[in-house]
Scaffold this motif. Structure first.
Motif, PDB file in Angstrom:
ATOM      1  N   ASP A 152      46.849 -30.823  22.312  1.00 27.67           N
ATOM      2  CA  ASP A 152      45.880 -31.912  22.197  1.00 27.67           C
ATOM      3  C   ASP A 152      45.114 -32.048  23.499  1.00 27.67           C
ATOM      4  N   ILE A 153      43.809 -32.280  23.367  1.00 27.63           N
ATOM      5  CA  ILE A 153      42.970 -32.477  24.558  1.00 27.63           C
ATOM      6  C   ILE A 153      42.207 -33.790  24.438  1.00 27.63           C
ATOM      7  N   SER A 154      41.548 -34.189  25.513  1.00 27.62           N
ATOM      8  CA  SER A 154      40.946 -35.520  25.597  1.00 27.62           C
ATOM      9  C   SER A 154      39.557 -35.623  24.983  1.00 27.62           C
ATOM     10  N   LEU A 155      39.024 -34.542  24.423  1.00 28.84           N
ATOM     11  CA  LEU A 155      37.687 -34.606  23.823  1.00 28.84           C
ATOM     12  C   LEU A 155      37.671 -35.552  22.632  1.00 28.84           C
ATOM     13  N   ASP A 156      36.541 -36.237  22.451  1.00 29.90           N
ATOM     14  CA  ASP A 156      36.405 -37.149  21.309  1.00 29.90           C
ATOM     15  C   ASP A 156      36.335 -36.390  19.996  1.00 29.90           C
TER      16      ASP A 156
ATOM     17  N   TYR B 121      28.458 -30.969  20.844  1.00 31.57           N
ATOM     18  CA  TYR B 121      29.622 -30.840  19.979  1.00 31.57           C
ATOM     19  C   TYR B 121      30.445 -29.619  20.387  1.00 31.57           C
ATOM     20  N   PRO B 122      31.468 -29.824  21.221  1.00 27.06           N
ATOM     21  CA  PRO B 122      32.336 -28.700  21.591  1.00 27.06           C
ATOM     22  C   PRO B 122      32.871 -27.998  20.340  1.00 27.06           C
ATOM     23  N   THR B 123      32.934 -26.673  20.399  1.00 24.78           N
ATOM     24  CA  THR B 123      33.264 -25.886  19.205  1.00 24.78           C
ATOM     25  C   THR B 123      34.213 -24.755  19.566  1.00 24.78           C
ATOM     26  N   ILE B 124      35.209 -24.551  18.708  1.00 21.21           N
ATOM     27  CA  ILE B 124      36.138 -23.439  18.908  1.00 21.21           C
ATOM     28  C   ILE B 124      36.163 -22.564  17.661  1.00 21.21           C
ATOM     29  N   SER B 125      36.187 -21.268  17.873  1.00 25.47           N
ATOM     30  CA  SER B 125      36.359 -20.298  16.800  1.00 25.47           C
ATOM     31  C   SER B 125      37.713 -19.626  17.009  1.00 25.47           C
TER      32      SER B 125
ATOM     33  N   GLU C 116      45.288 -22.693  27.801  1.00 24.46           N
ATOM     34  CA  GLU C 116      44.812 -23.384  29.002  1.00 24.46           C
ATOM     35  C   GLU C 116      43.425 -22.885  29.429  1.00 24.46           C
ATOM     36  N   GLN C 117      43.201 -21.586  29.342  1.00 25.18           N
ATOM     37  CA  GLN C 117      41.892 -21.028  29.704  1.00 25.18           C
ATOM     38  C   GLN C 117      40.811 -21.481  28.727  1.00 25.18           C
ATOM     39  N   ASN C 118      41.151 -21.556  27.450  1.00 22.44           N
ATOM     40  CA  ASN C 118      40.179 -22.013  26.459  1.00 22.44           C
ATOM     41  C   ASN C 118      39.901 -23.504  26.578  1.00 22.44           C
ATOM     42  N   ILE C 119      40.914 -24.274  26.905  1.00 24.40           N
ATOM     43  CA  ILE C 119      40.709 -25.710  27.119  1.00 24.40           C
ATOM     44  C   ILE C 119      39.766 -25.931  28.291  1.00 24.40           C
ATOM     45  N   GLU C 120      39.933 -25.133  29.330  1.00 24.02           N
ATOM     46  CA  GLU C 120      39.036 -25.228  30.486  1.00 24.02           C
ATOM     47  C   GLU C 120      37.585 -24.966  30.069  1.00 24.02           C
ATOM     48  N   ARG C 121      37.370 -23.996  29.180  1.00 24.11           N
ATOM     49  CA  ARG C 121      36.016 -23.709  28.697  1.00 24.11           C
ATOM     50  C   ARG C 121      35.464 -24.887  27.871  1.00 24.11           C
ATOM     51  N   LEU C 122      36.299 -25.443  27.028  1.00 22.67           N
ATOM     52  CA  LEU C 122      35.849 -26.546  26.169  1.00 22.67           C
ATOM     53  C   LEU C 122      35.496 -27.791  26.980  1.00 22.67           C
ATOM     54  N   LEU C 123      36.259 -28.049  28.030  1.00 20.81           N
ATOM     55  CA  LEU C 123      36.020 -29.243  28.849  1.00 20.81           C
ATOM     56  C   LEU C 123      34.881 -29.052  29.843  1.00 20.81           C
ATOM     57  N   ASN C 124      34.501 -27.803  30.076  1.00 19.79           N
ATOM     58  CA  ASN C 124      33.395 -27.519  30.986  1.00 19.79           C
ATOM     59  C   ASN C 124      32.079 -27.829  30.283  1.00 19.79           C
ATOM     60  N   LYS C 125      31.356 -28.821  30.746  1.00 21.50           N
ATOM     61  CA  LYS C 125      30.134 -29.258  30.064  1.00 21.50           C
ATOM     62  C   LYS C 125      29.035 -28.200  30.085  1.00 21.50           C
TER      63      LYS C 125
ATOM     64  N   ILE D 237      43.827 -25.958  19.117  1.00 20.63           N
ATOM     65  CA  ILE D 237      43.463 -26.995  20.082  1.00 20.63           C
ATOM     66  C   ILE D 237      42.906 -28.157  19.278  1.00 20.63           C
ATOM     67  N   ALA D 238      43.360 -29.367  19.578  1.00 24.73           N
ATOM     68  CA  ALA D 238      42.969 -30.533  18.782  1.00 24.73           C
ATOM     69  C   ALA D 238      42.396 -31.629  19.666  1.00 24.73           C
ATOM     70  N   ALA D 239      41.296 -32.220  19.203  1.00 26.08           N
ATOM     71  CA  ALA D 239      40.673 -33.354  19.881  1.00 26.08           C
ATOM     72  C   ALA D 239      41.069 -34.643  19.153  1.00 26.08           C
ATOM     73  N   LYS D 240      40.446 -35.753  19.520  1.00 25.34           N
ATOM     74  CA  LYS D 240      40.736 -37.015  18.843  1.00 25.34           C
ATOM     75  C   LYS D 240      40.252 -36.962  17.397  1.00 25.34           C
TER      76      LYS D 240
END
Length: 374
Positions: free
Chosen positions: A86-90, A121-125, A155-164, A206-209
């Motif tokens: 889980d990550i802090s993204l909305d 809108y952060p997006t993961i494939s 962890e590396q992918n979360i870093e990419r998602l959180l990087n604006k 990876i899951a957001a809110k």
């Protein structure tokens, strides 16, 4: 915790009992419970059942046709063994294009994540490098051709998602479910599409809110199955798009249906999109065509690709980069159309406003900057 009656049986006893039910011919085969399906699948994932019996289990289910409970049971096992952080993204858009890839056209969906990220809108494939029955060009292969590492960990992918400045990522099954990934040789021996192929895409590595699920379909029986599985996986909102080769991008030359639910407790709804009327796309072709001078392989299978998947990936990257820089053509139309439908469903904007916003992103080249940013 009290064990269920199926957990109390040894793995050999359970699989023997289940096979006797599901593999008894066209008129005598019986369905199994969700609990039985889950426990058998967990035993397979834990390597407690030999390959012969595992294969019979999966093929027999396919031959008699899986019930909702059987699909859900197998799905429960895959969810239980999937590593989710889980990550802090909305919000997070979760895209699952066919894990077995594309063989009949140049795919374009791998370029949608940076476009949606540019719109906030952060997006993961997610997916696999190569799997049957098609063994086609996948997101994994496309991103590798782009020079990105398709085997980044959570962890590396979360870093990419959180990087604006990036806001999108790809995670491979070898990272989020190693037990399922280890069944690759078994699946190759099975040849045909088992229930695993249906349910494995419905995961949240990876899951957001709030989590949105997007996938495609070809056969009309699948949308209600996918949406039921999406609810089982806990996706807040979900859409299943009738796309070329079962992907998330509809045909450029004819209307397509989309099935969705806006909130997890809502009923499924159907809607239709027309590329010309909704997005001003005037194409006579369904998708980006494979160049006529592409080298043909000697494959005799009617399903597997006649073009080397890596060659398809190279052409996809070439045209995809051009489209993200604003070049007109069928690749840009595919990206714009697919992204517009997803953006419209998630943002609440009508399709025309959504399409205008997507076109601005493509014409500005801003999404391309999210490809090369480190």
């Amino acid at each position: 915790m009290n064990k269920t009656k199926h957990q109390e049986l040894s793995s050999d006893e359970l699989i023997k009992s289940v096979i006797q039910k599901i593999a008894t011919g066209p008129t005598q085969s019986k369905n199994i419970s969700r609990e039985e399906a889950k426990q058998c699948m967990l035993n397979i994932l834990d390597n407690k059942i030999d390959e012969v019996r595992s294969s019979i289990f999966l093929i027999a289910l396919r031959m008699k046709r899986e019930t909702d409970d059987e699909n859900l049971g197998i799905h429960d096992a895959i969810i239980e063994t999937t590593k989710t952080i889980d990550i802090s993204l909305d919000h997070l858009i979760n895209i699952a294009d066919p894990y077995d890839g594309f063989t009949r056209h140049i795919p374009s969906s791998a370029f949608i994540p940076p476009v949606l990220a540019e719109l906030g809108y952060p997006t993961i494939s997610h997916g696999l490098e190569s799997v049957g029955p098609k063994y086609g060009c996948t997101h994994h292969q496309t991103y590798a051709e782009l020079g990105l590492n398709p085997k980044l960990n959570h962890e590396q992918n979360i870093e990419r998602l959180l990087n604006k400045k990036i806001g999108w990522a790809y995670i491979d099954q070898c990272q989020f479910n190693k037990k399922l990934f280890n069944l690759m040789s078994l699946r190759k021996k099975i040849i045909k599409r088992p229930a695993i192929t249906t349910v494995e895409v419905l995961v949240k590595p990876i899951a957001a809110k709030k989590n949105y699920f997007v996938t495609g379909y070809v056969h009309k029986a699948y949308p209600p199955i996918y949406l039921k599985l999406a609810r089982n996986a806990g996706f807040n909102s979900s859409m299943v798009i009738k796309g070329t080769e079962g992907g998330i991008i509809p045909s450029l030359s004819q209307p397509s249906k989309i099935f969705s639910y806006k909130n997890i407790n809502d009923e499924d709804v159907a809607s239709e999109y027309d590329p010309k009327k909704d997005c001003e796309i005037d194409q006579s072709i369904r998708a980006v065509e494979i160049p006529k001078n592409a080298s043909i392989t000697s494959a005799v299978d009617k399903i597997e690709s006649k073009i080397q998947p890596k060659d398809i990936a190279k052409e996809s990257v070439k045209q995809g980069i051009e489209a993200l820089k604003g070049k007109e053509g069928s690749m840009k139309d595919c990206i714009a159309y697919g992204a517009s439908i997803i953006f419209s469903k998630i943002s609440g904007y009508d399709i025309h406003k959504s399409n205008n916003e997507i076109k601005k992103v493509l014409d500005s080249g801003s999404a391309f900057e999210r490809i090369n940013h480190e």
